[in-house]
Scaffold this motif. Structure first.
Motif, PDB file in Angstrom:
ATOM      1  N   PRO A  76      39.561  30.477  30.629  1.00  0.00           N
ATOM      2  CA  PRO A  76      38.366  31.296  30.427  1.00  0.00           C
ATOM      3  C   PRO A  76      37.338  30.974  31.511  1.00  0.00           C
ATOM      4  CG  PRO A  76      38.323  29.440  28.929  1.00  0.00           C
ATOM      5  CD  PRO A  76      39.624  29.348  29.698  1.00  0.00           C
ATOM      6  N   HIS A  77      36.568  31.959  31.901  1.00  0.00           N
ATOM      7  CA  HIS A  77      35.535  31.777  32.930  1.00  0.00           C
ATOM      8  C   HIS A  77      34.244  32.452  32.493  1.00  0.00           C
ATOM      9  CE1 HIS A  77      37.810  30.115  36.384  1.00  0.00           C
ATOM     10  NE2 HIS A  77      38.824  30.612  35.712  1.00  0.00           N
ATOM     11  N   LEU A  78      33.140  31.920  32.948  1.00  0.00           N
ATOM     12  CA  LEU A  78      31.867  32.605  32.755  1.00  0.00           C
ATOM     13  C   LEU A  78      31.725  33.744  33.756  1.00  0.00           C
ATOM     14  CD1 LEU A  78      29.429  29.646  32.052  1.00  0.00           C
ATOM     15  CD2 LEU A  78      30.303  31.353  30.445  1.00  0.00           C
ATOM     16  N   THR A  79      32.331  33.576  34.934  1.00  0.00           N
ATOM     17  CA  THR A  79      32.262  34.638  35.930  1.00  0.00           C
ATOM     18  C   THR A  79      33.020  35.860  35.434  1.00  0.00           C
ATOM     19  OG1 THR A  79      34.243  33.822  37.058  1.00  0.00           O
ATOM     20  CG2 THR A  79      32.124  32.975  37.827  1.00  0.00           C
ATOM     21  N   ARG A  80      32.706  36.974  36.038  1.00  0.00           N
ATOM     22  CA  ARG A  80      33.304  38.251  35.654  1.00  0.00           C
ATOM     23  C   ARG A  80      33.094  38.526  34.166  1.00  0.00           C
ATOM     24  NH1 ARG A  80      37.016  40.450  39.705  1.00  0.00           N
ATOM     25  NH2 ARG A  80      37.005  38.999  41.430  1.00  0.00           N
ATOM     26  N   GLN A  81      31.878  38.199  33.732  1.00  0.00           N
ATOM     27  CA  GLN A  81      31.436  38.491  32.369  1.00  0.00           C
ATOM     28  C   GLN A  81      32.310  37.824  31.306  1.00  0.00           C
ATOM     29  OE1 GLN A  81      30.600  42.725  31.955  1.00  0.00           O
ATOM     30  NE2 GLN A  81      30.351  42.828  34.176  1.00  0.00           N
ATOM     31  N   GLY A  82      32.612  36.573  31.560  1.00  0.00           N
ATOM     32  CA  GLY A  82      33.380  35.809  30.581  1.00  0.00           C
ATOM     33  C   GLY A  82      34.846  36.147  30.534  1.00  0.00           C
ATOM     34  N   GLY A  83      35.386  36.617  31.634  1.00  0.00           N
ATOM     35  CA  GLY A  83      36.789  37.018  31.666  1.00  0.00           C
ATOM     36  C   GLY A  83      37.754  35.851  31.747  1.00  0.00           C
ATOM     37  N   TRP A  84      38.985  36.129  31.416  1.00  0.00           N
ATOM     38  CA  TRP A  84      40.077  35.161  31.504  1.00  0.00           C
ATOM     39  C   TRP A  84      40.905  35.448  32.748  1.00  0.00           C
ATOM     40  CZ3 TRP A  84      42.000  31.463  27.835  1.00  0.00           C
ATOM     41  CH2 TRP A  84      41.162  31.283  26.725  1.00  0.00           C
ATOM     42  N   ARG A  85      41.512  34.398  33.277  1.00  0.00           N
ATOM     43  CA  ARG A  85      42.458  34.573  34.375  1.00  0.00           C
ATOM     44  C   ARG A  85      43.705  33.767  34.096  1.00  0.00           C
ATOM     45  NH1 ARG A  85      39.064  32.948  39.438  1.00  0.00           N
ATOM     46  NH2 ARG A  85      37.563  34.124  38.222  1.00  0.00           N
ATOM     47  N   ALA A  86      44.798  34.182  34.705  1.00  0.00           N
ATOM     48  CA  ALA A  86      46.073  33.481  34.584  1.00  0.00           C
ATOM     49  C   ALA A  86      46.421  32.896  35.939  1.00  0.00           C
ATOM     50  CB  ALA A  86      47.167  34.433  34.125  1.00  0.00           C
ATOM     51  N   THR A  87      46.843  31.652  35.932  1.00  0.00           N
ATOM     52  CA  THR A  87      47.292  30.989  37.150  1.00  0.00           C
ATOM     53  C   THR A  87      48.776  30.689  36.998  1.00  0.00           C
ATOM     54  OG1 THR A  87      45.120  29.977  37.437  1.00  0.00           O
ATOM     55  CG2 THR A  87      46.947  29.021  38.690  1.00  0.00           C
ATOM     56  N   ILE A  88      49.547  31.138  37.975  1.00  0.00           N
ATOM     57  CA  ILE A  88      50.989  30.907  37.980  1.00  0.00           C
ATOM     58  C   ILE A  88      51.271  29.731  38.903  1.00  0.00           C
ATOM     59  CG2 ILE A  88      53.242  31.909  38.495  1.00  0.00           C
ATOM     60  CD1 ILE A  88      51.882  34.695  38.168  1.00  0.00           C
ATOM     61  N   GLU A  89      52.020  28.764  38.399  1.00  0.00           N
ATOM     62  CA  GLU A  89      52.337  27.554  39.161  1.00  0.00           C
ATOM     63  C   GLU A  89      53.818  27.217  39.023  1.00  0.00           C
ATOM     64  OE1 GLU A  89      50.281  25.413  40.833  1.00  0.00           O
ATOM     65  OE2 GLU A  89      48.359  26.318  40.348  1.00  0.00           O
ATOM     66  N   GLY A  90      54.297  26.378  39.918  1.00  0.00           N
ATOM     67  CA  GLY A  90      55.622  25.785  39.783  1.00  0.00           C
ATOM     68  C   GLY A  90      56.752  26.789  39.643  1.00  0.00           C
ATOM     69  N   ILE A 121      42.515  38.719  36.040  1.00  0.00           N
ATOM     70  CA  ILE A 121      43.047  38.301  37.339  1.00  0.00           C
ATOM     71  C   ILE A 121      44.284  37.443  37.110  1.00  0.00           C
ATOM     72  CG2 ILE A 121      42.643  36.746  39.321  1.00  0.00           C
ATOM     73  CD1 ILE A 121      39.788  37.609  39.387  1.00  0.00           C
ATOM     74  N   VAL A 122      45.272  37.631  37.964  1.00  0.00           N
ATOM     75  CA  VAL A 122      46.408  36.725  38.049  1.00  0.00           C
ATOM     76  C   VAL A 122      46.323  36.094  39.422  1.00  0.00           C
ATOM     77  CG1 VAL A 122      48.915  36.491  38.067  1.00  0.00           C
ATOM     78  CG2 VAL A 122      47.842  38.150  36.548  1.00  0.00           C
ATOM     79  N   GLN A 123      46.393  34.781  39.472  1.00  0.00           N
ATOM     80  CA  GLN A 123      46.281  34.083  40.751  1.00  0.00           C
ATOM     81  C   GLN A 123      47.392  33.054  40.875  1.00  0.00           C
ATOM     82  OE1 GLN A 123      42.293  32.581  40.354  1.00  0.00           O
ATOM     83  NE2 GLN A 123      42.940  30.760  39.241  1.00  0.00           N
ATOM     84  N   LEU A 124      47.659  32.687  42.098  1.00  0.00           N
ATOM     85  CA  LEU A 124      48.620  31.635  42.372  1.00  0.00           C
ATOM     86  C   LEU A 124      48.330  31.060  43.745  1.00  0.00           C
ATOM     87  CD1 LEU A 124      50.759  32.998  44.576  1.00  0.00           C
ATOM     88  CD2 LEU A 124      51.654  34.050  42.523  1.00  0.00           C
ATOM     89  N   THR A 125      48.884  29.903  43.987  1.00  0.00           N
ATOM     90  CA  THR A 125      48.830  29.324  45.323  1.00  0.00           C
ATOM     91  C   THR A 125      50.248  29.009  45.741  1.00  0.00           C
ATOM     92  OG1 THR A 125      48.588  27.048  44.522  1.00  0.00           O
ATOM     93  CG2 THR A 125      46.552  28.279  44.955  1.00  0.00           C
ATOM     94  N   THR A 126      50.455  28.962  47.028  1.00  0.00           N
ATOM     95  CA  THR A 126      51.727  28.510  47.570  1.00  0.00           C
ATOM     96  C   THR A 126      51.421  27.717  48.830  1.00  0.00           C
ATOM     97  OG1 THR A 126      53.980  29.183  48.160  1.00  0.00           O
ATOM     98  CG2 THR A 126      52.191  30.581  48.965  1.00  0.00           C
ATOM     99  N   ASP A 127      52.230  26.745  49.100  1.00  0.00           N
ATOM    100  CA  ASP A 127      52.041  25.911  50.282  1.00  0.00           C
ATOM    101  C   ASP A 127      52.081  26.792  51.533  1.00  0.00           C
ATOM    102  OD1 ASP A 127      53.029  24.053  52.549  1.00  0.00           O
ATOM    103  OD2 ASP A 127      52.521  22.653  50.934  1.00  0.00           O
ATOM    104  N   LYS A 128      51.181  26.537  52.459  1.00  0.00           N
ATOM    105  CA  LYS A 128      51.112  27.352  53.681  1.00  0.00           C
ATOM    106  C   LYS A 128      52.394  27.307  54.498  1.00  0.00           C
ATOM    107  CE  LYS A 128      46.129  27.307  54.340  1.00  0.00           C
ATOM    108  NZ  LYS A 128      45.028  27.074  55.272  1.00  0.00           N
TER     109      LYS A 128
END
Length: 154
Positions: A76-90, A121-128
């Motif tokens: 959960p986040h306060l930004t984007r009017q209290g919206g939730w985001r999903a982070t994909i890892e591994g 939002i759906v977000q993820l990171t990957t090694d450069k």
């Protein structure tokens, strides 16, 4: 393969196979410790993930064989009017099925799960250094809109 793949929450019995997949690439081989019995830290991490309703460790199965894994964290986040985001890892797929669409199925499943949970939002990171992974995520519609930073603590 697309119609035969089943997604489910991982169980503790899946840990050996999951760690094996995490260790089965150039970067994972330097970060993971796939030895049997597994180091207890993996079980501790699994129990923490499993106990948290905002974390899901998901495996992709073909029959009884685990062929992919990913972790989704809902925040959960306060930004984007209290919206939730999903982070994909591994995200990992078994080396024998790479290039056969399993990775796309995993990510699309995670996106649908994020929508079910009301994420904006759906977000993820990957090694450069993972150039193939970067191209893969871009093909799926992800954009490098932010510069990510990390600090290794130990």
């Amino acid at each position: 393969m697309a119609n035969d793949t089943i997604f489910r929450l991982a169980t503790e019995q899946d840990l050996e196979r999951i760690v094996e997949m995490l260790a089965d690439d150039k970067l994972g081989a330097t970060r993971e410790q796939f030895v049997l019995p597994l180091p207890e830290v993996y079980r501790d991490a699994f129990h923490a993930i499993d106990a948290d309703p905002n974390n899901e460790l998901v495996v992709a199965c073909l029959g009884n064989k685990i062929i992919g894994v990913q972790q989704i964290t809902f925040t959960p986040h306060l930004t984007r009017q209290g919206g939730w985001r999903a982070t994909i890892e591994g995200v990992r797929t078994c080396s024998t099925v790479r290039g056969k669409g399993i990775g796309s199925e995993l990510i699309n499943w995670a996106i649908q799960r994020a929508e079910q949970r009301g994420c904006h939002i759906v977000q993820l990171t990957t090694d450069k250094t993972r150039e193939d992974a970067i191209r893969f995520y871009e093909r799926l519609g992800f954009q490098a809109t932010h510069e990510g930073m990390k600090m290794k603590l130990n």
